[in-house]
Design a protein around this motif. Structure first.
Motif, PDB file in Angstrom:
ATOM      1  N   GLY A 232       0.678  -0.693   0.241  1.00  0.00           N
ATOM      2  CA  GLY A 232       0.038  -0.019  -0.294  1.00  0.00           C
ATOM      3  C   GLY A 232       0.466   1.431   0.315  1.00  0.00           C
ATOM      4  N   ILE A 233       0.083   2.062  -0.992  1.00  0.00           N
ATOM      5  CA  ILE A 233       1.681   3.361  -0.849  1.00  0.00           C
ATOM      6  C   ILE A 233       0.521   4.719  -0.411  1.00  0.00           C
ATOM      7  N   THR A 234      -0.686   4.245   0.109  1.00  0.00           N
ATOM      8  CA  THR A 234      -1.396   5.576   0.172  1.00  0.00           C
ATOM      9  C   THR A 234      -1.870   5.701   2.023  1.00  0.00           C
ATOM     10  N   ARG A 235      -2.217   7.106   2.354  1.00  0.00           N
ATOM     11  CA  ARG A 235      -2.648   6.838   3.518  1.00  0.00           C
ATOM     12  C   ARG A 235      -3.822   7.630   3.823  1.00  0.00           C
ATOM     13  N   ASP A 236      -4.698   7.857   4.333  1.00  0.00           N
ATOM     14  CA  ASP A 236      -5.794   8.770   5.126  1.00  0.00           C
ATOM     15  C   ASP A 236      -5.147   9.087   6.192  1.00  0.00           C
ATOM     16  N   LEU A 237      -3.862  10.154   5.594  1.00  0.00           N
ATOM     17  CA  LEU A 237      -4.041  11.460   6.227  1.00  0.00           C
ATOM     18  C   LEU A 237      -4.007  12.718   5.740  1.00  0.00           C
ATOM     19  N   ASP A 238      -3.149  14.023   7.169  1.00  0.00           N
ATOM     20  CA  ASP A 238      -3.340  15.080   5.944  1.00  0.00           C
ATOM     21  C   ASP A 238      -2.153  15.404   5.501  1.00  0.00           C
ATOM     22  N   TRP A 239      -0.923  14.605   6.436  1.00  0.00           N
ATOM     23  CA  TRP A 239       0.121  15.594   6.748  1.00  0.00           C
ATOM     24  C   TRP A 239       0.753  14.700   5.247  1.00  0.00           C
ATOM     25  N   GLY A 240       1.052  15.008   3.951  1.00  0.00           N
ATOM     26  CA  GLY A 240       1.863  14.176   3.453  1.00  0.00           C
ATOM     27  C   GLY A 240       1.979  14.941   2.023  1.00  0.00           C
ATOM     28  N   ILE A 241       2.156  13.786   0.830  1.00  0.00           N
ATOM     29  CA  ILE A 241       2.168  14.325  -0.583  1.00  0.00           C
ATOM     30  C   ILE A 241       1.049  13.989  -0.763  1.00  0.00           C
ATOM     31  N   PRO A 242       0.362  14.898  -1.672  1.00  0.00           N
ATOM     32  CA  PRO A 242      -1.323  14.309  -1.658  1.00  0.00           C
ATOM     33  C   PRO A 242      -1.447  13.106  -3.227  1.00  0.00           C
ATOM     34  N   VAL A 243      -1.847  12.488  -2.854  1.00  0.00           N
ATOM     35  CA  VAL A 243      -2.023  11.102  -4.105  1.00  0.00           C
ATOM     36  C   VAL A 243      -2.202  12.459  -5.675  1.00  0.00           C
ATOM     37  N   ARG A 244      -1.290  12.554  -6.638  1.00  0.00           N
ATOM     38  CA  ARG A 244      -1.986  13.196  -7.485  1.00  0.00           C
ATOM     39  C   ARG A 244      -1.381  11.941  -8.302  1.00  0.00           C
ATOM     40  N   ARG A 245      -1.610  12.179  -9.973  1.00  0.00           N
ATOM     41  CA  ARG A 245      -1.329  10.674 -10.886  1.00  0.00           C
ATOM     42  C   ARG A 245      -0.534  12.083 -11.928  1.00  0.00           C
ATOM     43  N   GLY A 246       0.476  12.409 -11.777  1.00  0.00           N
ATOM     44  CA  GLY A 246       1.528  12.649 -12.343  1.00  0.00           C
ATOM     45  C   GLY A 246       0.928  14.577 -11.966  1.00  0.00           C
ATOM     46  N   ASP A 247       0.741  15.287 -12.962  1.00  0.00           N
ATOM     47  CA  ASP A 247      -0.003  16.439 -12.844  1.00  0.00           C
ATOM     48  C   ASP A 247      -1.659  16.417 -12.803  1.00  0.00           C
ATOM     49  N   ALA A 248      -2.003  15.180 -12.427  1.00  0.00           N
ATOM     50  CA  ALA A 248      -3.789  15.133 -12.682  1.00  0.00           C
ATOM     51  C   ALA A 248      -3.887  14.653 -11.700  1.00  0.00           C
ATOM     52  N   GLU A 249      -5.585  15.205 -11.272  1.00  0.00           N
ATOM     53  CA  GLU A 249      -6.703  14.507 -10.549  1.00  0.00           C
ATOM     54  C   GLU A 249      -5.833  13.060 -10.154  1.00  0.00           C
ATOM     55  N   TRP A 250      -6.557  12.793  -9.036  1.00  0.00           N
ATOM     56  CA  TRP A 250      -6.530  11.215  -9.199  1.00  0.00           C
ATOM     57  C   TRP A 250      -7.780  10.928  -8.641  1.00  0.00           C
ATOM     58  N   PRO A 251      -9.127  10.737  -9.510  1.00  0.00           N
ATOM     59  CA  PRO A 251     -10.492  10.677  -8.800  1.00  0.00           C
ATOM     60  C   PRO A 251     -10.401   9.040  -8.004  1.00  0.00           C
ATOM     61  N   GLY A 252     -11.502   9.876  -6.744  1.00  0.00           N
ATOM     62  CA  GLY A 252     -11.379   8.515  -5.930  1.00  0.00           C
ATOM     63  C   GLY A 252     -10.268   8.379  -4.327  1.00  0.00           C
ATOM     64  N   MET A 253      -8.989   9.182  -5.114  1.00  0.00           N
ATOM     65  CA  MET A 253      -7.915   9.743  -4.165  1.00  0.00           C
ATOM     66  C   MET A 253      -7.959  10.969  -3.281  1.00  0.00           C
ATOM     67  N   GLU A 254      -9.305  11.509  -3.326  1.00  0.00           N
ATOM     68  CA  GLU A 254      -8.890  12.915  -3.044  1.00  0.00           C
ATOM     69  C   GLU A 254      -8.604  13.207  -1.414  1.00  0.00           C
ATOM     70  N   GLY A 255      -8.165  14.153  -0.982  1.00  0.00           N
ATOM     71  CA  GLY A 255      -7.734  14.638   0.926  1.00  0.00           C
ATOM     72  C   GLY A 255      -6.822  13.252   1.385  1.00  0.00           C
ATOM     73  N   LYS A 256      -6.573  11.967   0.724  1.00  0.00           N
ATOM     74  CA  LYS A 256      -5.484  10.922   0.860  1.00  0.00           C
ATOM     75  C   LYS A 256      -4.120  11.651   0.198  1.00  0.00           C
ATOM     76  N   VAL A 257      -3.041  10.759   0.876  1.00  0.00           N
ATOM     77  CA  VAL A 257      -1.317  11.054   1.141  1.00  0.00           C
ATOM     78  C   VAL A 257      -0.549  10.183   0.290  1.00  0.00           C
TER      79      VAL A 257
END
Length: 570
Positions: A232-257
């Motif tokens: 697993g490379i994502t977490r439900d936290l505030d502090w971290g690098i926001p999950v994005r797919r390169g320059d783009a949004e990553w649908p369904g991954m909002e608010g995760k790092v």
RNA sequence: GGCGCGGUAGCUCAGUUGGUUAGAGCGAUCGACUCAUAAUCGAUAGGUCGGGAGUUCAAGUCUCCCCCACGCCA
């Protein structure tokens, strides 16, 4: 000219590291970096703080500060201490840097494009009072198996049964104690490391010159049980690098790092970008991209043994999976643990000596020498105050420091503060030159091989050779019948000090600088030929008598320190 | 319980692919020297290489079993 990219494992942000952390990566990395620079090679030596993850959030909360502010402060503290130990990073970066944000998101995008990332739905406990998800360790409750009322989310410490947080009876937050919890469905990204198992295996097998400690750990993770697991490379936290797919949004991954262990090693690369930006936009890709000039770079990583799986498998999986020509590690030097007086150093218990405390007691060179010459290379090694005292007093004060003292003071009283002329070197000097040619060659070979203890041993033998020489020619006797010979012998002694200043600089940079300054050497060159190196100070060259290089540690000191550090910090 | 790394002189450790009397530093003892931070230099003593069995002309070094310490994991 060789080009060396060197990285040390990046220390976590939540506090000051102890001597075990220091000797486990940063200090030997610095030794190697200083050595390679002294040899005239081009070096980029990088380190950074590892700032993301829950422990940082909790430490910040404890300090009553916003986590970003806390990290900025702690980074400054760690940077200052690193400077105090003479750690010669070309850049000391931060995993929270904008450069690392961009690069981490870039890698995630590449991995997703390569179909190496998939989504997994999981159930996690959410605390309404804390306003956050509670990872395994941050939830407590009653064990459904044995009834123990302080079972943790991942495991019951009483009956050792593995648990799922949602199974706990009367669960509560370990942070606030709140029982206002609910189970939520959440989605996370997994890196398909299993798909890269073959590539990683081939890569590891090609590294035949790596320490057994390194490859055995990697192979264990690759082949044990069901083999390498997806991660697993994502977490439900505030502090971290926001999950994005390169320059783009990553649908369904909002608010995760991204998970801290995904972005931390990427900071090795991003740090070069930080270095470049801080130095007039130097070209950092020539260190990291084999298609952009890094083809001739030799990359060496230094780390403690607990970090080996991440550096041999997880991080290489990220690089290989990206499909881009990133520089992979060439040599990975891993270390065992340093123990403190019969037990472990412990950050959580405050047991042992921490870096700031060490500097408050004694100058950096004392620690550098002892730690490096007792480096836990083949097995765990032991710090005790008695061993420390013995090693420092004998090696630094008696063998090296006293040599400098006896030569310079004798010269000052008999010939004044310039290099005396006297006779030409004779057979005894020729023998010394030959002996040192062989010893320095061995020293160099050991340093090239990153054999830290053996390098220290050889360097010490080189110091001893000076005392042997002095003892055998005895200028204090010679001067009575043959002042010309005595002058020559002392000229040799002064040249030896200059030589020691150069050779010792990777281990004890401050004392080395003092030796060179006292001998009036401006631009020290690494010696290739002893006959030449030992004539670099010509007659009439001025020098000064330095203060004693090292003060001895007394038994009263060690008694006091032993007492002072027996309890816990704070 | 499983796995991993170790167990070599009083102490901290070296010992390459098995091969002549097992090494270093510290500590100890004795001696030399007196320039120097009561420093230095030399010499000596100290080990059935955790225990047992096996392979081999030959094992600290390979195989098996056991004991001990530490670490990781479940």
């Amino acid at each position: 000219m060789q080009r060396h990219l060197i990285t040390s494992a990046i220390p976590y942000i939540n506090g000051i590291k102890h001597l075990g952390n220091l000797i486990g990566s940063q200090l030997p990395a610095d030794l190697y970096a200083r050595y390679q620079r002294a040899r005239g090679n081009e070096v980029l030596f990088l380190c950074a703080t590892d700032e993301h993850g829950t422990p940082a959030e909790l430490a910040a909360a404890k300090a009553g500060k916003p986590v970003a502010e806390y990290c900025t402060e702690m980074h400054a503290v760690q940077a200052e201490i690193a400077k105090g130990f003479g750690l010669s990073f070309d850049h000391f970066g931060r995993s929270s840097s904008p450069q690392n944000h961009a690069l981490t998101q870039h890698f995630a995008g590449r991995l997703a494009d390569a179909n190496l990332i998939h989504e997994v739905s999981e159930q996690q406990v959410y605390s309404n009072a804390d306003g956050r998800y509670l990872p395994d360790r941050y939830i407590e409750g009653t064990c459904p198996n044995c009834g123990y009322d302080k079972a943790r989310g991942d495991q019951c410490e009483n009956c050792t049964k593995q648990l799922d947080p949602v199974d706990l009876i009367e669960p509560r937050s370990a942070i606030s104690g709140s029982t206002d919890l609910e189970v939520r469905n959440t989605k996370h990204l997994y890196l398909r490391q299993s798909a890269l198992k073959g590539d990683l295996d081939a890569w590891i097998n090609s590294k035949t010159d790596w320490p057994v400690l390194t490859t055995s750990i990697a192979k264990k993770w690759l082949h044990d049980g069901d083999g390498l697991q997806d991660r697993g490379i994502t977490r439900d936290l505030d502090w971290g690098i926001p999950v994005r797919r390169g320059d783009a949004e990553w649908p369904g991954m909002e608010g995760k790092v991204f998970y801290v262990w995904f972005d931390a090693p990427i900071e090795y690369i991003a740090c070069a970008g930080e270095w470049a930006d801080a130095n007039g936009h130097a070209d950092w890709e020539r260190w990291w991209r084999t298609d952009k000039g890094a083809g001739d770079v030799r990359y060496t990583q230094f780390m403690g043994k607990d970090n080996v799986p991440f550096h041999t498998l997880s991080f290489p999986a990220t690089l290989l999976g990206s499909g881009e020509p990133w520089k992979m590690v060439d040599h990975l030097k891993s270390f065992n643990y340093l123990n403190y007086d019969g037990g472990q150093f412990s950050t959580s218990q405050g047991r042992g000596v921490f870096m700031d405390q060490a500097l408050a007691i004694l100058p950096a060179d004392y620690w550098r020498w002892w730690l490096l010459s007792n480096c836990p290379e083949t097995s765990d090694s032991e710090f005790t105050w008695e061993l420390f005292q013995q090693g420092v007093n004998k090696d630094l004060a008696d063998v090296l420091g006293n040599f400098v003292s006896r030569v310079t003071k004798f010269c000052r009283s008999k010939f004044g503060e310039t290099v005396p002329a006297g006779a030409a070197y004779g057979p005894r000097e020729q023998a010394l030159i030959e002996d040192l040619d062989a010893r320095v060659a061995r020293y160099v070979a050991m340093m090239e091989a990153m054999e830290v203890r053996k390098s220290a041993q050889e360097l010490r033998a080189i110091w001893v050779a000076g005392n042997e020489y002095l003892q055998s020619c005895a200028p204090w006797t010679t001067i009575k019948e043959d002042p010309e010979a005595a002058a020559m012998q002392i000229r040799m002694g002064l040249n030896l000090i200059a030589l020691y200043g150069t050779l010792s600089s990777p281990f004890i940079p401050d004392a080395s600088a003092k030796m060179l300054m006292a001998m009036g050497v401006e631009d020290a060159q690494w010696p290739s030929d002893m006959a030449q190196a030992l004539t670099q100070l010509s007659p009439d060259h001025p020098f000064t008598v330095p203060d004693n290089l090292f003060t001895k540690i007394t038994s009263e000191d060690t008694e006091k320190w032993k007492e002072q550090f027996s309890g816990t910090r704070d």
